[in-house]
Motif scaffolding. Sequence first.
Motif, short mmCIF file in Angstrom:
data_model
loop_
_atom_site.label_atom_id
_atom_site.label_comp_id
_atom_site.label_asym_id
_atom_site.label_seq_id
_atom_site.Cartn_x
_atom_site.Cartn_y
_atom_site.Cartn_z
N PHE A 133 28.80 54.89 17.05
CA PHE A 133 29.65 54.42 15.97
C PHE A 133 31.11 54.74 16.31
O PHE A 133 31.39 55.54 17.20
CB PHE A 133 29.26 55.08 14.63
N ASN A 134 32.03 54.11 15.59
CA ASN A 134 33.47 54.30 15.85
C ASN A 134 34.16 55.20 14.85
O ASN A 134 35.28 55.64 15.10
CB ASN A 134 34.19 52.95 15.85
N ASN A 135 33.54 55.41 13.69
CA ASN A 135 34.22 56.12 12.61
C ASN A 135 33.37 57.25 12.05
O ASN A 135 32.21 57.38 12.40
CB ASN A 135 34.61 55.13 11.50
N ASN A 136 33.99 58.02 11.16
CA ASN A 136 33.30 59.12 10.52
C ASN A 136 33.35 58.93 9.00
O ASN A 136 33.91 57.95 8.51
CB ASN A 136 33.90 60.46 10.96
N ILE A 137 32.78 59.89 8.27
CA ILE A 137 32.73 59.78 6.81
C ILE A 137 34.13 59.80 6.20
O ILE A 137 34.42 59.03 5.28
CB ILE A 137 31.84 60.89 6.22
N VAL A 138 35.00 60.64 6.72
CA VAL A 138 36.38 60.70 6.21
C VAL A 138 37.05 59.35 6.36
O VAL A 138 37.70 58.86 5.43
CB VAL A 138 37.18 61.82 6.92
N TRP A 139 36.88 58.71 7.50
CA TRP A 139 37.48 57.39 7.69
C TRP A 139 36.89 56.39 6.70
O TRP A 139 37.63 55.59 6.10
CB TRP A 139 37.28 56.87 9.12
N SER B 269 40.57 53.90 13.62
CA SER B 269 39.43 54.82 13.74
C SER B 269 40.00 56.21 13.98
O SER B 269 41.21 56.35 14.25
CB SER B 269 38.52 54.41 14.90
N PRO B 270 39.18 57.24 13.91
CA PRO B 270 39.67 58.58 14.21
C PRO B 270 40.31 58.68 15.60
O PRO B 270 41.16 59.53 15.84
CB PRO B 270 38.41 59.45 14.11
N SER C 134 47.28 62.45 13.38
CA SER C 134 46.99 63.78 12.85
C SER C 134 45.68 63.70 12.06
O SER C 134 45.26 62.63 11.64
CB SER C 134 48.13 64.28 11.96
N ILE C 135 45.08 64.85 11.84
CA ILE C 135 43.82 64.92 11.11
C ILE C 135 44.12 64.73 9.61
O ILE C 135 44.93 65.45 9.05
CB ILE C 135 43.12 66.28 11.33
N ASP D 256 41.63 67.27 1.14
CA ASP D 256 42.06 67.47 -0.25
C ASP D 256 42.88 66.28 -0.75
O ASP D 256 42.78 65.91 -1.92
CB ASP D 256 42.86 68.77 -0.39
N GLU D 257 43.69 65.68 0.11
CA GLU D 257 44.44 64.48 -0.28
C GLU D 257 43.48 63.33 -0.59
O GLU D 257 43.66 62.61 -1.57
CB GLU D 257 45.42 64.07 0.81
#
Length: 155
Positions: A37-43, A79-80, A85-86, A90-91
């Motif tokens: 996969f290319n992305n994560n849950i945050v993305w 994508s990540p 920056s990470i 919280d935002e």
Amino acid sequence: MTNELFEFKIFKASRTRLLQLIETVDNKILFKIPENFNNNIVWQIGHCITSQQRHMYMRSGLPMHISQEFMETFKIGTSPHTWNSIPDVDEIKHLLLYTVNQLSKDLESGIFVKYTAFSLPIGITITNHLQALQAANFHEAEHYGIILSYLKLLN
């Protein structure tokens, strides 16, 4: 005729589930990209926020309630791997509900009066803010399903 309040209730419920998920899943899992996969849950979650803001506010000629940097981080095609920056979890948590509360006020005040139509990749043209909200509900359900798949792969 479609009920705007009903569509909003679905949207709010979806966002509440996303917030519950992000608050209960370990940060390591939120940022991990499953194999192939290319992305994560945050993305996935940041992308939902960005798409809703772009499709409802930007297309209505109104200012979005996210920063330009946030939008650039999560817009389609990112994508990540492209992040400078990470992202701050919280935002993202804040924006999940802040944008819902703001949308409630904006729907009530009737600020959505003009709209620049566009076509979704699935071949449907969005011509007004209500259709954009309906599309956001569909879009966020798609990404919620992807997130659930990621969780199964990562746990």
